[in-house]
Design an enzyme around this catalytic site. Structure first.
Site, PDB file in Angstrom:
ATOM      1  N   HIS A  17       0.838  -1.207   0.000  1.00 50.03           N
ATOM      2  CA  HIS A  17       0.000   0.000   0.000  1.00 50.03           C
ATOM      3  C   HIS A  17       0.873   1.257   0.000  1.00 50.03           C
ATOM      4  CE1 HIS A  17      -3.070  -2.636   2.369  1.00 50.03           C
ATOM      5  NE2 HIS A  17      -3.548  -2.495   1.144  1.00 50.03           N
ATOM      6  N   LYS A  41     -15.906  -7.746   4.902  1.00 51.41           N
ATOM      7  CA  LYS A  41     -14.772  -7.977   5.809  1.00 51.41           C
ATOM      8  C   LYS A  41     -15.111  -7.684   7.260  1.00 51.41           C
ATOM      9  CE  LYS A  41     -11.085  -7.418   2.458  1.00 51.41           C
ATOM     10  NZ  LYS A  41      -9.997  -6.569   1.961  1.00 51.41           N
ATOM     11  N   ARG A  92      -2.635  -6.541  -8.047  1.00 52.12           N
ATOM     12  CA  ARG A  92      -1.554  -7.501  -7.851  1.00 52.12           C
ATOM     13  C   ARG A  92      -1.727  -8.692  -8.774  1.00 52.12           C
ATOM     14  NH1 ARG A  92      -3.154  -8.167  -1.751  1.00 52.12           N
ATOM     15  NH2 ARG A  92      -5.063  -8.203  -2.976  1.00 52.12           N
ATOM     16  N   SER A 130      -3.089  -7.770   3.291  1.00 50.90           N
ATOM     17  CA  SER A 130      -3.363  -7.528   4.721  1.00 50.90           C
ATOM     18  C   SER A 130      -3.828  -8.811   5.393  1.00 50.90           C
ATOM     19  CB  SER A 130      -4.428  -6.439   4.883  1.00 50.90           C
ATOM     20  OG  SER A 130      -3.947  -5.213   4.395  1.00 50.90           O
TER      21      SER A 130
HETATM   22  O1  PNS Z   1      -8.970  -3.007   0.667  1.00 51.37           O
HETATM   23  P1  PNS Z   1     -10.300  -3.491   0.154  1.00 51.37           P
HETATM   24  O2  PNS Z   1     -11.074  -4.226   1.216  1.00 51.37           O
HETATM   25  O3  PNS Z   1     -10.183  -4.294  -1.123  1.00 51.37           O
HETATM   26  O4  PNS Z   1     -11.134  -2.162  -0.234  1.00 51.37           O
HETATM   27  C1  PNS Z   1     -12.436  -2.258  -0.750  1.00 51.37           C
HETATM   28  C2  PNS Z   1     -13.155  -0.913  -0.597  1.00 51.37           C
HETATM   29  C3  PNS Z   1     -13.221  -0.515   0.883  1.00 51.37           C
HETATM   30  C4  PNS Z   1     -12.424   0.148  -1.389  1.00 51.37           C
HETATM   31  C5  PNS Z   1     -14.590  -1.124  -1.177  1.00 51.37           C
HETATM   32  O5  PNS Z   1     -15.253  -2.145  -0.476  1.00 51.37           O
HETATM   33  C6  PNS Z   1     -15.415   0.153  -1.135  1.00 51.37           C
HETATM   34  O6  PNS Z   1     -15.289   0.996  -2.006  1.00 51.37           O
HETATM   35  N1  PNS Z   1     -16.278   0.275  -0.081  1.00 51.37           N
HETATM   36  C7  PNS Z   1     -17.196   1.400   0.070  1.00 51.37           C
HETATM   37  C8  PNS Z   1     -18.593   1.068  -0.511  1.00 51.37           C
HETATM   38  C9  PNS Z   1     -18.585   1.267  -2.031  1.00 51.37           C
HETATM   39  O7  PNS Z   1     -18.481   2.375  -2.519  1.00 51.37           O
HETATM   40  N2  PNS Z   1     -18.648   0.144  -2.804  1.00 51.37           N
HETATM   41  C10 PNS Z   1     -18.482   0.218  -4.252  1.00 51.37           C
HETATM   42  C11 PNS Z   1     -19.782   0.184  -4.992  1.00 51.37           C
HETATM   43  S1  PNS Z   1     -20.577  -1.394  -4.929  1.00 51.37           S
END
Ligand code: PNS
Length: 163
Positions: A17, A41, A92, A130
């Site tokens: 990150h 999560k 990745r 993570s």
């Molecule tokens: O590190 P991650 O868990 O892959 O991140 C995912 C994250 C937090 C970026 C994603 O789940 C997210 O954008 N969450 C907020 C809700 C949202 O906007 N979802 C996208 C439209 S379905």
């Protein structure tokens, strides 16, 4: 002036990150790292702990145009609220590509003017996640070279919320 958002769970932040943060901060005028909720999560580190660890890691690389936030809601709503025109995602593996192509579809529908750009992870971080870090923490594995010093210190001091 272009503002980019780098969203994620960051549970906890890894050197992969931090590498994306460094490269995105060098590419855009302003970078906002934003902790958002991935409903799939269950988090180990609290939002405040994750935010503090990212802030310390950003300070350690001396990136002056980076701010760290958390937001309860949609990524696209956050992006609009800070006038960001770009979302940065790190890629990745092929699994990331599949997942991100779905996210891209929904984010585009929600905010057609916000472009998502993808950065390939540096090869040395291409299998770093993570979730693997949490597994190492659970069993006392060595973390150096995988996470920023701030995370190593927090884990050693037991300064994080465990499930
Ligand atoms: O590190 P991650 O868990 O892959 O991140 C995912 C994250 C937090 C970026 C994603 O789940 C997210 O954008 N969450 C907020 C809700 C949202 O906007 N979802 C996208 C439209 S379905």
């Amino acid at each position: 002036m272009t503002t980019a958002v780098y969203p994620g769970s960051f549970d906890p932040v890894t050197l992969g990150h931090v590498d994306v943060i460094r490269r995105a901060a060098a590419t855009f005028d302003e970078l906002r790292v934003c902790i958002l909720r991935n409903p799939k999560k269950h988090y180990w580190f609290s939002e405040d702990e994750r935010l503090a660890l990212i802030e310390e890691s950003v300070a350690a690389i001396g990136a002056k145009n980076v701010t760290v936030d958390h937001y309860e809601g949609l990524l696209t709503d956050y992006a609009k609220s800070v006038d960001a025109s770009v979302i940065i995602k790190g890629l990745r593996t092929f699994q990331d590509f599949e997942y991100e192509s779905q996210m891209d579809y929904f984010n585009k529908r929600l905010a057609p003017d916000v472009e998502t750009l993808y950065m390939m992870a540096d090869k040395k971080y291409s299998v770093l996640s993570s979730s693997a870090i949490r597994e190492l923490i659970a069993f006392g594995g060595e973390l150096s070279g995988l996470v920023p010093e701030a995370v190593i210190k927090a884990v050693r001091a037991g300064k994080f919320t465990q499930p």
